[in-house]
Design a protein around this motif. Structure first.
Motif, short mmCIF file in Angstrom:
data_model
loop_
_atom_site.label_atom_id
_atom_site.label_comp_id
_atom_site.label_asym_id
_atom_site.label_seq_id
_atom_site.Cartn_x
_atom_site.Cartn_y
_atom_site.Cartn_z
N CYS A 130 0.89 -0.97 0.05
CA CYS A 130 -0.19 -0.03 0.08
C CYS A 130 0.81 1.05 -0.09
O CYS A 130 0.39 2.46 -0.70
CB CYS A 130 -0.82 0.13 1.21
SG CYS A 130 -2.17 -1.19 1.22
N ARG A 174 1.88 2.38 -3.16
CA ARG A 174 0.80 3.18 -3.93
C ARG A 174 0.80 4.53 -3.45
O ARG A 174 0.46 5.57 -4.18
CB ARG A 174 -0.38 2.57 -3.61
CG ARG A 174 -1.58 3.17 -4.59
CD ARG A 174 -1.56 3.68 -5.98
NE ARG A 174 -1.48 2.45 -6.94
CZ ARG A 174 -1.14 2.62 -8.09
NH1 ARG A 174 -0.78 3.87 -8.57
NH2 ARG A 174 -1.07 1.66 -9.02
N THR A 210 -6.60 1.94 3.53
CA THR A 210 -6.23 0.61 3.40
C THR A 210 -5.07 0.37 4.51
O THR A 210 -5.16 -0.74 5.22
CB THR A 210 -5.76 0.07 2.20
OG1 THR A 210 -6.62 0.68 1.10
CG2 THR A 210 -5.94 -1.35 2.12
N LEU A 239 -4.01 -9.65 -0.82
CA LEU A 239 -4.58 -9.70 -2.19
C LEU A 239 -5.35 -8.47 -2.49
O LEU A 239 -5.06 -7.96 -3.56
CB LEU A 239 -5.64 -10.71 -2.43
CG LEU A 239 -4.96 -12.06 -2.70
CD1 LEU A 239 -6.11 -13.05 -2.52
CD2 LEU A 239 -4.18 -12.22 -4.03
N SER A 290 -4.31 -5.56 -1.18
CA SER A 290 -3.00 -4.41 -1.51
C SER A 290 -2.43 -4.44 -2.79
O SER A 290 -2.10 -3.67 -3.49
CB SER A 290 -1.66 -4.57 -0.51
OG SER A 290 -2.53 -4.69 0.56
N ILE A 291 -2.35 -5.94 -3.39
CA ILE A 291 -1.88 -6.18 -4.45
C ILE A 291 -2.93 -5.44 -5.75
O ILE A 291 -2.57 -4.89 -6.67
CB ILE A 291 -1.64 -7.66 -5.09
CG1 ILE A 291 -0.57 -8.17 -4.14
CG2 ILE A 291 -1.54 -7.79 -6.35
CD1 ILE A 291 -0.58 -9.64 -4.26
N GLY A 292 -4.24 -5.54 -5.31
CA GLY A 292 -5.05 -5.22 -6.16
C GLY A 292 -5.04 -3.72 -6.21
O GLY A 292 -5.28 -3.06 -7.27
N ILE A 293 -4.73 -2.81 -5.08
CA ILE A 293 -4.66 -1.43 -4.90
C ILE A 293 -3.37 -1.08 -5.96
O ILE A 293 -3.54 -0.06 -6.60
CB ILE A 293 -4.35 -1.06 -3.73
CG1 ILE A 293 -5.72 -0.97 -3.05
CG2 ILE A 293 -3.84 0.35 -3.51
CD1 ILE A 293 -5.53 -0.53 -1.63
N VAL A 294 -2.39 -1.96 -6.28
CA VAL A 294 -1.27 -1.55 -6.84
C VAL A 294 -1.67 -1.87 -8.50
O VAL A 294 -1.27 -1.13 -9.20
CB VAL A 294 -0.22 -2.31 -6.30
CG1 VAL A 294 1.12 -2.05 -7.78
CG2 VAL A 294 0.46 -1.69 -5.28
N ARG A 295 -2.39 -2.94 -8.77
CA ARG A 295 -2.62 -3.51 -9.92
C ARG A 295 -3.74 -2.65 -10.76
O ARG A 295 -3.64 -2.30 -11.96
CB ARG A 295 -2.82 -4.81 -10.00
CG ARG A 295 -1.41 -5.72 -9.89
CD ARG A 295 -1.77 -7.07 -10.36
NE ARG A 295 -2.14 -7.00 -12.05
CZ ARG A 295 -2.36 -7.97 -12.65
NH1 ARG A 295 -2.77 -9.14 -12.10
NH2 ARG A 295 -2.58 -7.81 -14.06
N PHE A 296 -4.84 -2.20 -10.33
CA PHE A 296 -5.85 -1.85 -10.86
C PHE A 296 -5.51 -0.36 -11.61
O PHE A 296 -5.05 0.28 -10.96
CB PHE A 296 -7.12 -1.75 -9.99
CG PHE A 296 -7.91 -2.93 -10.00
CD1 PHE A 296 -8.29 -3.47 -11.03
CD2 PHE A 296 -8.16 -3.41 -8.77
CE1 PHE A 296 -9.22 -4.61 -10.83
CE2 PHE A 296 -8.90 -4.46 -8.53
CZ PHE A 296 -9.28 -5.12 -9.57
N ARG A 352 -9.32 0.61 -7.83
CA ARG A 352 -8.64 0.40 -6.50
C ARG A 352 -9.57 0.42 -5.40
O ARG A 352 -9.33 -0.22 -4.57
CB ARG A 352 -7.46 1.62 -6.50
CG ARG A 352 -6.39 1.19 -7.35
CD ARG A 352 -5.45 2.61 -7.38
NE ARG A 352 -4.77 2.32 -8.71
CZ ARG A 352 -4.36 3.51 -9.30
NH1 ARG A 352 -4.54 4.60 -9.02
NH2 ARG A 352 -3.60 3.27 -10.36
N ALA A 365 -9.98 -2.01 -2.01
CA ALA A 365 -9.83 -1.44 -0.90
C ALA A 365 -11.28 -1.66 -0.01
O ALA A 365 -11.10 -2.13 1.11
CB ALA A 365 -9.69 -0.14 -0.85
N VAL A 421 -7.64 -9.90 -9.87
CA VAL A 421 -6.41 -9.29 -9.43
C VAL A 421 -5.38 -10.38 -9.80
O VAL A 421 -4.24 -10.07 -10.39
CB VAL A 421 -6.32 -9.33 -7.74
CG1 VAL A 421 -4.87 -9.20 -7.47
CG2 VAL A 421 -7.19 -7.95 -7.37
#
Lengths: 93, 118, 158
Positions: free
Chosen positions: A20, A23, A39, B19, B21-27, B33, B37, C79
């Motif tokens: 996080c 980001r 988050t 997962l 957190s990975i989504g927050i980076v990947r979207f 995002r 979250a 994801v």
């Protein structure tokens, strides 16, 4: 057994908070940063929950509640600040 | 037995959090995002807190109501945060991903502006 | 509704006094006895059995948890897939719900379930703008929301 599981999950939560944080640093707009910070706050709650199991103490239960409230209020304040620049507006319709 | 249940809950929670957190980076955009979250991270934390609650209830024989309050609070506040942040992002003018296929809100806002101008 | 709950609690207290045992367990047993009494006597009392609503709330919660787990599997699939093969978009969902808190509840439930996030309301509160992560077909997404949550909420407040 529970000892190893809690240690593993503690490491997982740390990685999650770190991702996080990437980001937060990278985020092209302000809203991305707010989402990532929210988050991080939510992940901290889980982090402390696992610490409670490891240290076998109930002293942190208030801490969890307070962090939940502060993360929520912080995100809402940031959202309002992005939108209008005024966090507490007095004039009601 | 209880240790196994608690371990499974905590592992699930950790997996959901990571997962998310990975989504927050990947979207690709803010709205995607927010999906990661408000759903994955929230469910992960709720799993962990339920695991902690069960551990103290069954192993240490302590009933901690504050943990249940925390679950309720996180559950109630996650949609509100998603709503506020997405609304403010849209009003400020954060763009949708360029492969988005429709935008009904933009149309509605344009229509309202046209009516106000007349 | 409120009168029935009061009646039920009164029956539970009378049960506690009769048993001469003032604990939470005894109160719960008395409450269940009161429920059964109200259920049996519902034809002679001139009102609707309030526990039907409680069952409807319970159904809503079960549906919600089921959808929540489905939602998370959905997001995780997206994801973890190597290529982002999604078509996001904002759709307008009209709703039949009348009062403010029903619409609020619906938007909260939408936010926590499969690939949808409520973003804004129209001025009159009759339309919710929903950001969906994957909308190949707009009408199907609207129909799904209508058939699952709106129906369950109407069941509660009817």
């Amino acid at each position: 057994m529970l000892q190893t599981v809690t240690t593993i999950v503690l490491i997982m939560m740390s990685i999650s908070i770190f991702i996080c944080f990437i980001r937060v640093v990278k985020g092209p707009t302000m809203s991305d940063r707010v989402v990532a910070l929210d988050t991080i706050g939510i992940n901290l709650i889980g982090f402390i929950g696992i610490l409670m199991i490891i240290q076998k103490t109930v002293a942190y239960s208030e801490v969890i509640l307070v962090i939940a409230i502060i993360a929520f209020i912080g995100s809402i304040a940031f959202a309002k600040f992005i939108e209008g620049g005024v966090v507490l507006d007095r004039d009601r319709r | 037995m209880t240790e196994i249940v608690v371990s499974i809950l905590i592992l699930l929670g950790g997996a959901f959090s990571i997962l998310g957190s990975i989504g927050i980076v990947r979207f690709p955009d803010v709205y995607g995002r927010l999906h990661a979250a408000t759903k994955s991270a929230t469910l992960g934390v709720i799993c962990i807190i339920i695991g902690t609650f069960l551990y103290f209830l069954l192993v240490q024989e302590l009933f901690i109501g504050k943990l249940l309050l925390t679950i309720l609070f996180v559950f109630m506040t996650a949609p509100v945060v998603g709503f506020m942040v997405s609304k403010s992002a849209y009003n400020v003018g954060v763009k949708l991903w360029d492969q988005s296929i429709q935008d009904d809100l933009g149309k509605a806002i344009k229509k309202a502006e046209k009516k106000a101008r007349q | 509704m409120a009168f029935q709950i009061l009646l039920n609690i009164a029956i539970a207290f009378i049960w506690m006094l009769l048993k001469n045992n003032f604990t939470g367990v005894e109160f719960a047993i008395g409450y269940i006895v009161g429920l059964l009494l109200l259920f049996v006597l519902r034809r002679f009392l001139n009102f609707d059995f309030y526990f039907r609503r409680v069952i409807a709330v319970f159904k809503l919660i079960v549906l919600f948890i089921y959808k929540l787990i489905l939602a998370n599997i959905d997001v995780i699939k997206i994801v973890l897939s190597p290529k982002l093969n999604i078509k996001p978009g904002i759709i307008a969902v009209p709703t039949k719900l009348k009062t403010e808190w029903e619409v609020t509840l619906l938007s909260c439930l939408i936010s926590l379930t499969p690939g949808t996030l409520s973003m804004n309301f129209s001025e009159d509160g009759k339309t919710i703008y929903v950001h969906a992560i994957h909308v190949p077909d707009k009408n199907e997404a609207i129909k799904e929301i209508h058939n699952s949550f709106e129906k369950a909420i109407l069941e509660v407040t009817k």
